[in-house]
Design a protein around this motif. Structure first.
Motif, PDB file in Angstrom:
ATOM      1  N   ALA A  17     -11.620  25.947 -61.084  1.00  0.00           N
ATOM      2  CA  ALA A  17     -12.532  24.991 -60.451  1.00  0.00           C
ATOM      3  C   ALA A  17     -13.931  25.592 -60.382  1.00  0.00           C
ATOM      4  N   THR A  18     -14.919  24.728 -60.621  1.00  0.00           N
ATOM      5  CA  THR A  18     -16.309  25.171 -60.582  1.00  0.00           C
ATOM      6  C   THR A  18     -17.103  24.474 -59.476  1.00  0.00           C
ATOM      7  N   ALA A  19     -16.421  23.711 -58.642  1.00  0.00           N
ATOM      8  CA  ALA A  19     -17.065  23.032 -57.507  1.00  0.00           C
ATOM      9  C   ALA A  19     -16.144  23.151 -56.292  1.00  0.00           C
ATOM     10  N   PRO A  20     -16.717  23.139 -55.084  1.00  0.00           N
ATOM     11  CA  PRO A  20     -15.913  23.343 -53.879  1.00  0.00           C
ATOM     12  C   PRO A  20     -15.098  22.142 -53.437  1.00  0.00           C
ATOM     13  N   ASN A  21     -15.311  20.973 -54.036  1.00  0.00           N
ATOM     14  CA  ASN A  21     -14.599  19.762 -53.628  1.00  0.00           C
ATOM     15  C   ASN A  21     -14.138  18.976 -54.848  1.00  0.00           C
ATOM     16  N   GLY A  22     -12.953  18.367 -54.747  1.00  0.00           N
ATOM     17  CA  GLY A  22     -12.485  17.500 -55.817  1.00  0.00           C
ATOM     18  C   GLY A  22     -10.987  17.291 -55.772  1.00  0.00           C
ATOM     19  N   VAL A  23     -10.554  16.197 -56.371  1.00  0.00           N
ATOM     20  CA  VAL A  23      -9.144  15.819 -56.392  1.00  0.00           C
ATOM     21  C   VAL A  23      -8.461  16.415 -57.621  1.00  0.00           C
ATOM     22  N   LEU A  24      -7.340  17.081 -57.406  1.00  0.00           N
ATOM     23  CA  LEU A  24      -6.497  17.547 -58.500  1.00  0.00           C
ATOM     24  C   LEU A  24      -5.444  16.495 -58.835  1.00  0.00           C
ATOM     25  N   VAL A  25      -4.711  16.016 -57.827  1.00  0.00           N
ATOM     26  CA  VAL A  25      -3.625  15.044 -58.024  1.00  0.00           C
ATOM     27  C   VAL A  25      -3.685  13.997 -56.917  1.00  0.00           C
ATOM     28  N   TRP A  26      -3.435  12.749 -57.286  1.00  0.00           N
ATOM     29  CA  TRP A  26      -3.398  11.657 -56.316  1.00  0.00           C
ATOM     30  C   TRP A  26      -2.278  10.691 -56.688  1.00  0.00           C
ATOM     31  N   LEU A  27      -1.413  10.390 -55.729  1.00  0.00           N
ATOM     32  CA  LEU A  27      -0.355   9.373 -55.840  1.00  0.00           C
ATOM     33  C   LEU A  27      -0.468   8.502 -54.599  1.00  0.00           C
TER      34      LEU A  27
END
Length: 164
Positions: A17-27
């Motif tokens: 990861a290159t940013a401190p926030n973000g979604v990897l997986v979403w269900l």
């Protein structure tokens, strides 16, 4: 690849990861955080597992103690069995959490989003509305490799060497 009405979930993801926030997986199912969902996100540089089996009044967040927004490769292993969630990043000790009594099954629409979703329900932490920045090398769902090229939305996929 995911089925509806699951009592267990298992994910293994190798990423940087290159940013401190973000979604990897979403269900999810529905348009509310009070409905069934499972999220793997990076929030403030740390991986979080959050899920609701449709009966929780407050948000369950299980947070790793290893920072992952350093551009280095990390391996994330997540396992949910009924109300118990377990999260491990690299060689850290597993971090556990348990959902409120009630349901034990995750009921979703069966769509697995990798890297973000265009329709996230209101009421989630700010980081959950951010797309993932970095590279995802491999994803296993229920101990089966997920081919992001053939099983994903090909026009949206960019290869890591194209992201310089």
């Amino acid at each position: 690849m995911s089925k509806r009405g699951q009592t267990t979930n298992h994910f293994e993801i190798r990423f940087r990861a290159t940013a401190p926030n973000g979604v990897l997986v979403w269900l999810n199912k529905g348009t509310s955080v009070s409905r069934d969902y499972l999220a793997l996100t990076i929030n403030g540089g740390f991986v979080e597992l959050s899920f609701n089996l449709g009966t929780q009044q407050s948000m369950l967040i299980i947070k790793s103690k290893v920072r992952v927004d350093d551009g280095q490769w990390h391996t994330l292993v997540v396992h949910r069995r009924k109300r118990l969630g377990v999260l491990r990043v690299d060689t850290e000790r597993p971090v556990k959490g348990i959902a409120e009594r009630g349901a034990t099954t995750l009921n979703t629409n069966g769509k697995l989003w990798i890297g973000g979703s265009p329709k996230m329900p209101d009421g989630l932490p700010h980081a959950y509305y951010q797309g993932f920045h970095g590279c995802i090398d491999s994803v296993q769902v229920e101990n089966r490799d997920l081919n992001l090229v053939t099983q994903g939305d090909a026009p949206l996929i960019r290869f890591c060497d194209e992201m310089r």
